[in-house]
Design a protein around this motif. Structure first.
Motif, PDB file in Angstrom:
ATOM      1  N   ARG A  75       8.076  21.446  -3.475  1.00 50.32           N
ATOM      2  CA  ARG A  75       6.975  20.179  -3.080  1.00 50.32           C
ATOM      3  C   ARG A  75       5.789  20.651  -3.678  1.00 50.32           C
ATOM      4  O   ARG A  75       5.379  21.576  -3.864  1.00 50.32           O
ATOM      5  N   PHE A  76       5.447  19.352  -4.400  1.00 52.31           N
ATOM      6  CA  PHE A  76       4.002  19.441  -5.348  1.00 52.31           C
ATOM      7  C   PHE A  76       3.329  18.283  -5.315  1.00 52.31           C
ATOM      8  O   PHE A  76       3.818  17.143  -5.001  1.00 52.31           O
ATOM      9  N   THR A  77       2.288  18.350  -5.878  1.00 54.75           N
ATOM     10  CA  THR A  77       1.489  17.197  -6.415  1.00 54.75           C
ATOM     11  C   THR A  77       1.218  17.278  -7.873  1.00 54.75           C
ATOM     12  O   THR A  77       1.243  18.218  -8.285  1.00 54.75           O
TER      13      THR A  77
ATOM     14  N   ASP B 295       8.587   4.375 -15.510  1.00 55.58           N
ATOM     15  CA  ASP B 295       8.141   3.561 -14.661  1.00 55.58           C
ATOM     16  C   ASP B 295       8.618   3.709 -13.167  1.00 55.58           C
ATOM     17  O   ASP B 295       7.776   3.514 -12.017  1.00 55.58           O
ATOM     18  N   LEU B 296       9.839   4.440 -12.979  1.00 53.49           N
ATOM     19  CA  LEU B 296      10.410   4.595 -11.529  1.00 53.49           C
ATOM     20  C   LEU B 296      10.421   6.187 -11.232  1.00 53.49           C
ATOM     21  O   LEU B 296      10.477   6.369 -10.030  1.00 53.49           O
ATOM     22  N   ALA B 297       9.559   6.900 -11.986  1.00 58.69           N
ATOM     23  CA  ALA B 297       9.179   8.403 -11.547  1.00 58.69           C
ATOM     24  C   ALA B 297       8.704   8.768 -10.288  1.00 58.69           C
ATOM     25  O   ALA B 297       9.300   9.459  -9.600  1.00 58.69           O
ATOM     26  N   GLY B 298       7.680   8.075 -10.174  1.00 61.97           N
ATOM     27  CA  GLY B 298       6.813   8.312  -8.820  1.00 61.97           C
ATOM     28  C   GLY B 298       7.659   7.929  -7.613  1.00 61.97           C
ATOM     29  O   GLY B 298       7.708   8.722  -6.591  1.00 61.97           O
TER      30      GLY B 298
ATOM     31  N   ASP C  95       2.006  13.062  -1.663  1.00 58.04           N
ATOM     32  CA  ASP C  95       0.989  12.007  -2.150  1.00 58.04           C
ATOM     33  C   ASP C  95      -0.280  12.774  -1.765  1.00 58.04           C
ATOM     34  O   ASP C  95      -1.331  12.520  -2.378  1.00 58.04           O
ATOM     35  N   SER C  96      -0.194  13.896  -0.950  1.00 55.94           N
ATOM     36  CA  SER C  96      -1.594  14.559  -0.804  1.00 55.94           C
ATOM     37  C   SER C  96      -1.401  16.056  -1.041  1.00 55.94           C
ATOM     38  O   SER C  96       0.095  16.425  -0.930  1.00 55.94           O
TER      39      SER C  96
END
Length: 218
Positions: free
Chosen positions: A22-24, A148-151, A213-214
């Motif tokens: 898990r990462f940002t 485009d869909l990576a996020g 996201d955080s």
């Protein structure tokens, strides 16, 4: 979908939870190579392609309708997103508009789609109770779709082979790591230096890659 749900769902499918990375990252589109190579997503039950994109991947309506121009389900071009079924054993490939006559022919619902009616996707086997259980769907994103869909895909959580992920991370340039934030492996903080020094060791052969996201644990 809360971050723990993909892990729980994978446990139900495979019988064991994969390692969770898990990462940002400020620019998730820099993971496009991983997305082009293909990944797996856990799915609760069979669904049509439209609902899979909207509900499972979280892709907005305008992106589905305007950006995703070409889809292949089990190697067959798809025209109707509402009737094409994602089910156990499915492989779904997404692309933007492809160039040339071949691209126009493969485009969903396009004028030239009648030219490939023989290979267009047709659902010929009805769903049964045996299909009504969680499963993995294989997904590949081509050309601009990978960026485009990576996020959307990474926030949902994607399952990738350990060796492929390690090779990808070890080859990333400094600019990639400048965008990398905090990271944890199986809930334990891990420094980014560990990746390009090959000094980290996931416990399982597949890794659940999840974009937060955080900031995660510091």
């Amino acid at each position: 979908m809360p971050s723990t749900e993909p892990v729980d769902l994978l446990s139900r499918i495979t019988g064991a939870a994969p390692s969770l990375l898990r990462f940002t990252h400020a620019q998730p589109n820099q993971f496009e190579i991983i997305l082009q190579a293909g990944f797996a997503l856990p799915v609760e039950r069979p669904t049509n392609v439209y609902e899979f994109l909207r509900d499972q991947l979280g892709v907005p309506e305008e992106v589905i309708q305007q950006r995703i121009q070409t889809l292949f389900l089990n190697s067959s071009p798809v025209d109707n997103l509402l009737t094409a079924q994602v089910r156990p054993g499915s492989t779904l490939a997404l692309s933007g508009a492809l160039p040339g006559l071949l691209g126009a022919t493969m485009r969903r619902g396009g004028y030239y789609s009648r030219m490939r009616e023989g290979i267009s996707y047709k659902q010929d086997e009805p769903l049964t109770e045996e299909h009504a259980k969680p499963f993995l769907v294989q997904v590949r994103l081509y050309n601009l779709m990978a960026r485009d869909l990576a996020g959307y895909a990474l926030r949902r959580g994607i399952l990738v082979p350990k060796d492929r992920l390690c090779e990808f991370l070890e080859q990333q340039p400094p600019a990639f790591w400048m965008q990398f934030g905090h990271c944890e492996l199986d809930e334990k903080p891990i420094p980014t230096d560990a990746f390009h020094q090959a000094a980290w060791e996931p416990c399982t052969e597949t890794i659940l890659l999840l974009l937060a996201d955080s900031p995660v644990k510091e």
